[in-house]
Design an enzyme around this catalytic site. Structure first.
Site, mmCIF file in Angstrom:
data_model
loop_
_atom_site.group_PDB
_atom_site.id
_atom_site.type_symbol
_atom_site.label_atom_id
_atom_site.label_comp_id
_atom_site.label_asym_id
_atom_site.label_seq_id
_atom_site.Cartn_x
_atom_site.Cartn_y
_atom_site.Cartn_z
ATOM 1 C CE LYS A 17 -3.955 2.097 2.360
ATOM 2 N NZ LYS A 17 -4.972 1.944 3.423
ATOM 3 C CB SER A 74 -7.928 4.316 1.964
ATOM 4 O OG SER A 74 -7.295 3.594 3.016
ATOM 5 C CB SER A 98 -9.183 1.387 4.660
ATOM 6 O OG SER A 98 -9.786 2.650 4.733
#
Length: 326
Positions: A17, A74, A98
């Site tokens: 990420k 996210s 997320s």
């Protein structure tokens, strides 16, 4: 001749990420276990308050399972990369859903550990790392690589001659407006698991409060301000629920994947962010049947510390309902 150390993730390519990078604790531990980072995965760009999307300098992040729809966020790129078959696993983080939301909207698996097993990534103690992966077996590899093979609280087991698991089903948790297509797909998936003999499903109406105000208040705490008494009445009510049930099941999101214009008034985090406050472990699994509204996730939640048992239950669902991972 000296033998090399056993590396449970030797040679496994992973996505990382973007907002964490390879210096995050979970990335470092996965690399130490033999994983090989091969790319950075997209996160939301600036310009909107909603975080259930992703963007890079090449444009918005696509959803491999539903053209024109967001992959969630996210951890948008992590969900999309796993769903597209680019990597079997990617790092994610979850402060309100997320990890679980992109897993649901991309038709893969996302795991939020019990709060405290991994260091929180924010001052409020809401955001914890976790993986998005193609299968529960891959999630279990992550858990073992990161947390070791320690024994968590494990009051029951799946497929070992004991009673079927008692599952409390709540489509809304009492405070969400849920899209009927989403609720229907998740209900059918859970029903198929019950028909296969894995669980006993009971309709539940937990008297839970909408956690929106408490979640926002926690996020506004100044750094160093102690977080005490978290969960309040919701934590007490969940403790009562888990005294009688092994799992709580819900849809992962109340709404289907939205388009590039955003979710509108829908709160995509409505069924996930409560468990960031209370700390319960949760996993999002693909619903068993296609839904006209798009990929739908089934969220399973277990008691505090029951991560190993939660993942065994998730593996049982996967085996009985979804079949082998591609």
């Amino acid at each position: 001749m000296a033998r090399g150390a056993a590396l449970p993730l030797a040679g496994v390519p992973i996505g990382v990420k973007r907002s964490e990078g390879t210096e995050s604790l979970q990335a470092r531990r996965l690399i130490a276990a033999g994983a090989v980072p091969v790319g950075s995965t997209a996160v939301p760009g600036p310009g909107t308050e909603w975080k259930t999307w992703g963007a890079t300098d090449r444009g918005t992040t696509a959803n491999p399972r539903r053209p024109g729809a967001s992959p969630g966020g996210s951890s948008a790129g992590s969900g999309a990369a796993v769903a597209a078959g680019m990597v079997p696993m990617a790092t994610a983080s979850d402060g309100a859903g997320s990890t679980r939301i992109p897993a649901a909207w991309c038709g893969v698996v996302g795991y939020k550990p019990t709060t405290g097993l991994l260091p929180a990534r924010d001052a409020a103690g809401l955001t914890v790392g976790g993986p998005i992966a193609r299968s529960v077996a891959d999630i279990e590899l992550y858990r073992r690589a990161f947390l070791g093979d320690g024994r968590h609280r494990d009051a029951w087991a799946v497929g070992r001659g004991r009673r079927p698991l008692r599952v409390a089903w709540s489509a809304s948790l009492g405070f969400n407006r849920v899209h009927p297509g989403v609720a229907g797909a998740a209900t059918r998936a859970l029903g198929e698991w019950e028909r296969c003999g894995g669980v006993e499903v009971h309709e539940a109406r937990p008297a839970l409060d909408d956690p929106a105000g408490q979640w926002r208040a926690l996020r506004l705490r100044p750094p160093g301000d102690p977080v005490g008494g978290r969960g309040g009445r919701n934590a007490a009510r969940l403790a009562e629920l888990f005294a009688g049930f092994d799992l709580l099941a819900t849809p992962t999101t109340p709404n289907p994947p939205h388009g590039p214009g955003g979710p509108g008034e829908a709160m995509s985090v409505g069924l996930t962010w409560l468990f960031n406050i209370t700390g319960h472990p949760a996993v999002s699994l693909p619903a068993a049947v296609p839904a006209a509204c798009g990929p739908v996730g089934l969220q399973l939640v277990a008691g505090l510390g029951a991560d190993a048992a939660l993942l065994r239950a998730a593996a049982d669902y996967e085996r009985r309902v979804l079949g082998p991972a591609p």
